[in-house]
Design a protein around this motif. Structure first.
Motif, PDB file in Angstrom:
ATOM      1  N   ASN A  40       0.840  -1.193   0.000  1.00 53.58           N
ATOM      2  CA  ASN A  40       0.000   0.000   0.000  1.00 53.58           C
ATOM      3  C   ASN A  40       0.878   1.247   0.000  1.00 53.58           C
ATOM      4  OD1 ASN A  40      -1.851   2.025   0.421  1.00 53.58           O
ATOM      5  ND2 ASN A  40      -2.838   1.088   2.175  1.00 53.58           N
ATOM      6  N   PRO A  41       0.802   2.105  -1.048  1.00 55.53           N
ATOM      7  CA  PRO A  41       1.664   3.287  -1.109  1.00 55.53           C
ATOM      8  C   PRO A  41       1.153   4.481  -0.308  1.00 55.53           C
ATOM      9  CG  PRO A  41       0.308   3.194  -3.069  1.00 55.53           C
ATOM     10  CD  PRO A  41      -0.016   1.945  -2.265  1.00 55.53           C
ATOM     11  N   THR A  42      -0.012   4.359   0.337  1.00 53.08           N
ATOM     12  CA  THR A  42      -0.579   5.484   1.085  1.00 53.08           C
ATOM     13  C   THR A  42       0.405   6.009   2.134  1.00 53.08           C
ATOM     14  OG1 THR A  42      -2.835   4.630   0.801  1.00 53.08           O
ATOM     15  CG2 THR A  42      -2.482   6.225   2.555  1.00 53.08           C
ATOM     16  N   GLY A  43       0.677   7.302   2.071  1.00 51.26           N
ATOM     17  CA  GLY A  43       1.568   7.933   3.031  1.00 51.26           C
ATOM     18  C   GLY A  43       3.039   7.778   2.737  1.00 51.26           C
ATOM     19  N   LEU A  44       3.383   7.076   1.659  1.00 48.88           N
ATOM     20  CA  LEU A  44       4.795   6.860   1.320  1.00 48.88           C
ATOM     21  C   LEU A  44       5.243   7.861   0.257  1.00 48.88           C
ATOM     22  CD1 LEU A  44       4.966   2.955   1.072  1.00 48.88           C
ATOM     23  CD2 LEU A  44       5.486   4.402   3.051  1.00 48.88           C
TER      24      LEU A  44
END
Length: 202
Positions: A84-88
């Motif tokens: 999950n790329p959320t916040g990266l």
């Protein structure tokens, strides 16, 4: 230039035989993901099998951006690994402690997650060739998507000679096998890499 993605390519040469050892095995030696920053999660199946009967296994990820569903079960078992790329921020992230565990065996599988302005799908390709066949497996396509689709393609193999070939076709990469080389290989599993490198600014 920025390297967007190394795509793991595997080739299994099939012959008739019976495994002698009772061990657990997984369908890949590494897992590679790519996704757009702020984009959707990406997933891959992971197949876990055992020779000599069913075996209870548990699967662990050590990074918060990586999840597994289900996290355990009895072989033969397919789990879904999701990054999950959320916040990266854009960059490359790794989980070197992702593992499949049984009562007597631990298998570590390194995971790499590239977050950027361009992504590649699927994350890996597999080909199967039956010894003695007169034709190589049909080629497969990788699709490149995102904000900047200017890229170059390179490819290499870890063993077995130059059985792998890849070339860009618009926003896709055509991955094929060299039938003349494949027909000379012995039974086993061979791996290679297709490297997609972004050119210009995103």
């Amino acid at each position: 230039m920025t390297t967007l993605k190394n795509i793991l390519i595997s080739l299994a040469l099939i012959t008739v035989g019976t495994a002698s050892a009772q061990t657990v095995s997984v369908g890949t030696t590494s897992i590679n993901f790519s996704a757009l920053a702020g984009g959707a999660s990406v997933s891959q199946p992971l197949n876990i099998t055992a020779t000599g009967g069913n075996t209870a296994v548990a699967v662990f990820a050590s990074q918060s951006w990586l999840t597994v569903n289900p996290s355990g079960g009895t072989t033969p078992l397919q789990v879904t690994v999701t990054a999950n790329p959320t916040g990266l921020a854009a960059g490359t992230y790794t989980d070197n402690n992702f593992r499949v565990v049984t009562a007597s065996q631990t298998i570590n599988i390194p995971v790499s997650f590239t977050v950027g302005t361009v992504s590649v799908s699927p994350q890996a390709l597999s080909f199967a060739y039956t010894l003695g066949s007169t034709s190589a497996p049909v080629g497969q396509l990788l699709t490149v998507s995102g904000q900047n689709l200017n890229f170059t393609v390179a490819f290499n193999t870890n063993s077995g000679g130059n059985w792998l070939q890849a070339s860009p076709v618009g926003n896709q990469v055509n991955v094929v096998l060299n039938g003349l080389v494949v027909s000379t290989l012995g039974a086993g599993t061979y791996s290679g890499t297709v490297t997609i490198t972004q050119s210009g600014s995103a």
